[in-house]
Motif scaffolding. Structure first.
Motif, mmCIF file in Angstrom:
data_model
loop_
_atom_site.group_PDB
_atom_site.id
_atom_site.type_symbol
_atom_site.label_atom_id
_atom_site.label_comp_id
_atom_site.label_asym_id
_atom_site.label_seq_id
_atom_site.Cartn_x
_atom_site.Cartn_y
_atom_site.Cartn_z
ATOM 1 N N THR A 147 3.674 1.682 -1.442
ATOM 2 C CA THR A 147 4.134 1.956 -2.809
ATOM 3 C C THR A 147 3.048 2.701 -3.576
ATOM 4 O OG1 THR A 147 5.343 -0.111 -2.689
ATOM 5 C CG2 THR A 147 5.120 0.866 -4.870
ATOM 6 N N THR A 148 1.815 2.206 -3.452
ATOM 7 C CA THR A 148 0.700 2.864 -4.135
ATOM 8 C C THR A 148 0.587 4.317 -3.668
ATOM 9 O OG1 THR A 148 -0.446 0.753 -4.217
ATOM 10 C CG2 THR A 148 -1.785 2.706 -4.588
ATOM 11 N N LEU A 149 0.690 4.503 -2.357
ATOM 12 C CA LEU A 149 0.554 5.857 -1.820
ATOM 13 C C LEU A 149 1.675 6.769 -2.319
ATOM 14 C CD1 LEU A 149 -0.989 7.756 0.072
ATOM 15 C CD2 LEU A 149 0.426 6.958 1.932
ATOM 16 N N LEU A 150 2.904 6.216 -2.375
ATOM 17 C CA LEU A 150 4.045 7.047 -2.790
ATOM 18 C C LEU A 150 3.996 7.409 -4.277
ATOM 19 C CD1 LEU A 150 6.941 5.466 -0.699
ATOM 20 C CD2 LEU A 150 5.831 7.673 -0.347
ATOM 21 N N THR A 151 3.206 6.673 -5.050
ATOM 22 C CA THR A 151 3.035 7.094 -6.445
ATOM 23 C C THR A 151 2.028 8.244 -6.531
ATOM 24 O OG1 THR A 151 1.318 5.448 -6.859
ATOM 25 C CG2 THR A 151 3.573 4.811 -7.393
ATOM 26 N N TRP A 152 1.340 8.495 -5.429
ATOM 27 C CA TRP A 152 0.424 9.644 -5.366
ATOM 28 C C TRP A 152 1.062 10.822 -4.661
ATOM 29 C CZ3 TRP A 152 -4.757 10.737 -6.737
ATOM 30 C CH2 TRP A 152 -5.330 9.783 -7.575
ATOM 31 N N GLU A 153 1.806 10.537 -3.616
ATOM 32 C CA GLU A 153 2.477 11.594 -2.862
ATOM 33 C C GLU A 153 3.929 11.150 -2.662
ATOM 34 O OE1 GLU A 153 3.952 14.236 -1.782
ATOM 35 O OE2 GLU A 153 1.968 15.023 -1.234
ATOM 36 N N PRO A 154 4.822 11.598 -3.563
ATOM 37 C CA PRO A 154 6.205 11.102 -3.496
ATOM 38 C C PRO A 154 7.040 11.708 -2.374
ATOM 39 C CG PRO A 154 5.897 12.535 -5.414
ATOM 40 C CD PRO A 154 4.591 12.469 -4.716
ATOM 41 N N ARG A 155 6.506 12.742 -1.693
ATOM 42 C CA ARG A 155 7.293 13.344 -0.606
ATOM 43 C C ARG A 155 7.157 12.471 0.637
ATOM 44 N NH1 ARG A 155 4.785 19.195 -1.634
ATOM 45 N NH2 ARG A 155 3.070 17.810 -2.146
ATOM 46 N N ARG A 156 8.176 11.669 0.838
ATOM 47 C CA ARG A 156 8.092 10.628 1.871
ATOM 48 C C ARG A 156 8.028 11.208 3.287
ATOM 49 N NH1 ARG A 156 12.228 6.017 -0.462
ATOM 50 N NH2 ARG A 156 11.556 6.172 -2.629
ATOM 51 N N MET A 158 0.828 -1.208 0.000
ATOM 52 C CA MET A 158 0.000 0.000 0.000
ATOM 53 C C MET A 158 0.860 1.255 0.000
ATOM 54 S SD MET A 158 -3.131 0.359 -0.322
ATOM 55 C CE MET A 158 -3.144 2.057 0.215
#
Lengths: 323, 304
Positions: free
Chosen positions: A155-164, A153
């Motif tokens: 990974t999916t989220l980071l493709t939406w919000e890449p600012r970790r 999940m």
């Protein structure tokens, strides 16, 4: 803020969150019923029955007549011994019998025991429960981030919000908020569950404004401790990218390293360990468990640990590949 | 204008027991705006790693990537113009597909109307309220495509979007990708379904061992594989083969025909050779080369 709102919704909607809440709710209900039925409306007389009492007295008189001690002598019970310098009449005389019987008659067995539930006891109950709330918070927070890493999940989220870092901030705030709210709600429900036992079958004596103020602070400290545990659990789960790793790290550290190795082998390190400082903080008393440690010092140290570990987890998350 | 630029991209992974595994080895790639760009390669060629680098999920060991003109470290400035799927995307298993999309959409302030629209577009409108954990692989893939479309992106980066889809689903996705390209979007498509790629893509790049071994318009790449082979059918296959080899052709029997290694222009010489031996050709045509043939030809020396 949108991300934070979404994370809070997700955290509340998680199956584990619901499950833990329901289990805790069941426990609270069971505790409320148990205390209600175990609490007695009045004080209870405890001790031997009348027949047993008479038998004991007869035995004492008989022993006294045969040269034994005066009934009740040396047992902390009221004695018929008139005073210093008094000596028992010789064995076989009527005077001795009078003195022995009189002493036995004056004896009182058992007494009144207060078996009622007092609402004021709830402060201590909350102090003890704070440990369990902290464990629950650790579990929820470690799972909140660990499960997302494990399932992909994140990974999916980071493709939406890449600012970790932003993601980590939103997630930890959500974890802290959700665990704090749950702990406060559970504490409120516990008061609600125990109140009938005190009101109808126990006692609410002593529950004045000062008590409620003190009690509220204990509740808040318990909630704050749970929030700190949530940050630590979250950080451990984020570092391990797995719920089990987060939980395992917590168990190994607290039970084995802190509880066994560090605490046992290096006593001088005790003021810097988590558990001792948590006890000082929840009890809000200086010198509890750690000599010289004030509650303020304890909470500052715990906050430092929690934030420090979270920062490490965030830096690692920022740098590490998502594969 | 290039929507994806990759220069000298190199990615090494540390192996668990020491050593390093080179996933991408100095990759250069430029994907121009518009159309469908196929990104092919055998398993382990480095396709997914490249996509992860493009999306900032993996840090390159060397080189750099730019998406919509933005360096990876500034990806957040253009991320709302990108829709992506990386392998099989994961969503909250205990939430419905619709709820998952609504949650994702809220990050960018996308309303429920857009969610309904993308669910309709990927054919999940009727199953939108089902719990995701009950979805088949194909449905999860459709949900991933729906999520990728939610932002109405200029650029779609899709890693194996047809994974788990049945033939009808694959056809639907193919049509959807073409429609998206026709709308002016760019679709960067990683796939191992070469037939699909050939049908849907305008440009392709073939990756092997982390290196790009061919890229360009599909027709140009196919031309490379047209290793000038002709299909010859005649009554006496053995006799025809003998005649052709005697005339200096490289030929071999393949089922009911002979494959002659020669460009299409050599057709006249082939018929003449056979005619002089009183053998007459019943069929003569250049062998059709598929992307699969080219792919296998190009990657046979570069197995992963």
């Amino acid at each position: 803020m949108r991300l934070l709102g979404i994370e809070i919704r997700r955290a509340f909607a998680r199956r584990l969150t619901k499950m833990v809440f329901i289990i805790a709710l069941a426990g609270i209900l069971a505790a409320g019923l148990t205390v209600f039925f175990k609490s007695h409306r009045t004080e209870v007389r405890v001790g031997p029955s009348a027949t047993q009492e008479q038998q004991i007295k007869n035995d004492m008189i008989e022993s006294c007549l045969k040269g034994g001690p005066l009934p009740g002598e040396g047992e902390g019970a009221p004695s018929a011994v008139p005073g210093p310098g008094f000596s028992l009449p010789p064995v076989g005389t009527a005077e001795r019998q009078t003195v022995c019987v009189k002493a036995a008659d004056q004896l009182q067995f058992g007494g009144l025991e207060d078996k009622r539930f007092h609402l004021t006891e709830i402060t201590d109950i909350f102090k003890h429960l704070s440990v369990w709330f902290a464990i629950m918070a650790w579990l929820l927070a470690a799972s909140f981030i660990g499960a997302e890493w494990r399932t992909g999940m994140m990974t999916t989220l980071l493709t939406w919000e890449p600012r970790r870092v932003r993601v980590m901030i939103a997630k930890v705030i959500a974890a802290v908020f959700v665990t704090f709210v749950i702990v406060m709600v559970l504490q409120a429900l516990l008061v609600g569950a125990l109140y009938p036992a005190a009101a109808y079958r126990g006692s609410t004596a002593g529950t004045n404004a000062a008590f409620w103020r003190t009690f509220s602070y204990v509740g808040l400290r318990s909630g704050a401790l749970a929030a700190l545990a949530a940050i630590l659990g979250f950080a451990a789960g984020a570092l391990g990218r797995n719920t089990a790793a987060g939980l395992g790290a917590g168990f190994v550290y607290l039970a084995v390293i802190e509880g066994g190795l560090l605490g046992g082998l290096i006593p001088s390190i005790r003021p810097w360990l988590i558990v001792g400082n948590a006890i000082v903080f929840v009890n809000n008393e200086r010198n509890v468990d750690i000599r010289g440690r004030s509650p303020t010092q304890a909470i500052l140290l715990l906050v430092g640990y929690a934030v420090g570990l979270w920062l490490i987890a965030t830096l690692v998350t920022k740098k590490r590949d998502v594969s | 204008m290039a929507v994806i630029e990759i220069e000298g991209l190199r990615k090494e992974f540390r192996r668990l027991r020491g050593g390093r595994n080179l996933a991408v080895d100095g990759l250069d790639l430029s994907v121009e705006h518009g159309g469908v760009y196929g990104f092919l390669g055998p398993n382990g060629a480095g396709k997914t790693t490249t996509i992860r680098c493009i999306l900032g999920l993996v840090a390159p060991t060397a080189g750099h990537t730019r998406v919509l003109g933005s360096e990876t470290r500034h990806l957040h400035t253009v991320i709302d113009r990108i829709g992506s799927i990386v392998e099989t995307p994961t969503y909250f298993p205990t939430f419905s597909g619709r709820r998952n999309l609504r949650l994702l959409g809220r990050i960018d302030g996308i309303g429920p109307g857009a969610v309904e629209s993308v669910l309709e577009r990927v054919g999940l409108a009727d199953r939108g309220d089902d719990i995701v954990k009950h979805y088949s692989l194909g449905m999860k893939q459709r949900l991933g495509i729906a999520a990728a479309l939610l932002r109405e992106p200029e650029l779609l980066i899709l890693d194996e979007p047809a994974n788990g889809l049945d033939p009808a689903g694959i056809k639907e996705v193919r049509q959807l990708l073409r429609t998206l390209a026709n709308e002016g979007r760019t679709v960067f498509l990683s796939s191992h379904l070469l037939g699909e790629v050939q049908q849907v893509c305008d440009h392709v790049a073939i990756l092997a061992r982390g290196k790009c071994i061919a890229q360009g318009p599909v027709a140009d790449v196919l031309a490379r594989g047209e290793a000038a082979r002709m299909v010859v059918k005649a009554e006496n296959l053995d006799g025809a083969l003998q005649a052709l080899t005697a005339a200096g052709f490289e030929a071999q029997i393949d089922a009911d025909h002979i494959l002659v290694t020669a460009p299409a222009g050599e057709g006249a010489r082939i018929t003449r050779t056979l005619a002089t031996k009183r053998m007459y050709v019943s069929e003569l045509r250049p062998m059709e080369v598929s992307l699969e043939d080219v792919f296998l030809e190009l990657t046979k020396d570069n197995p992963s």
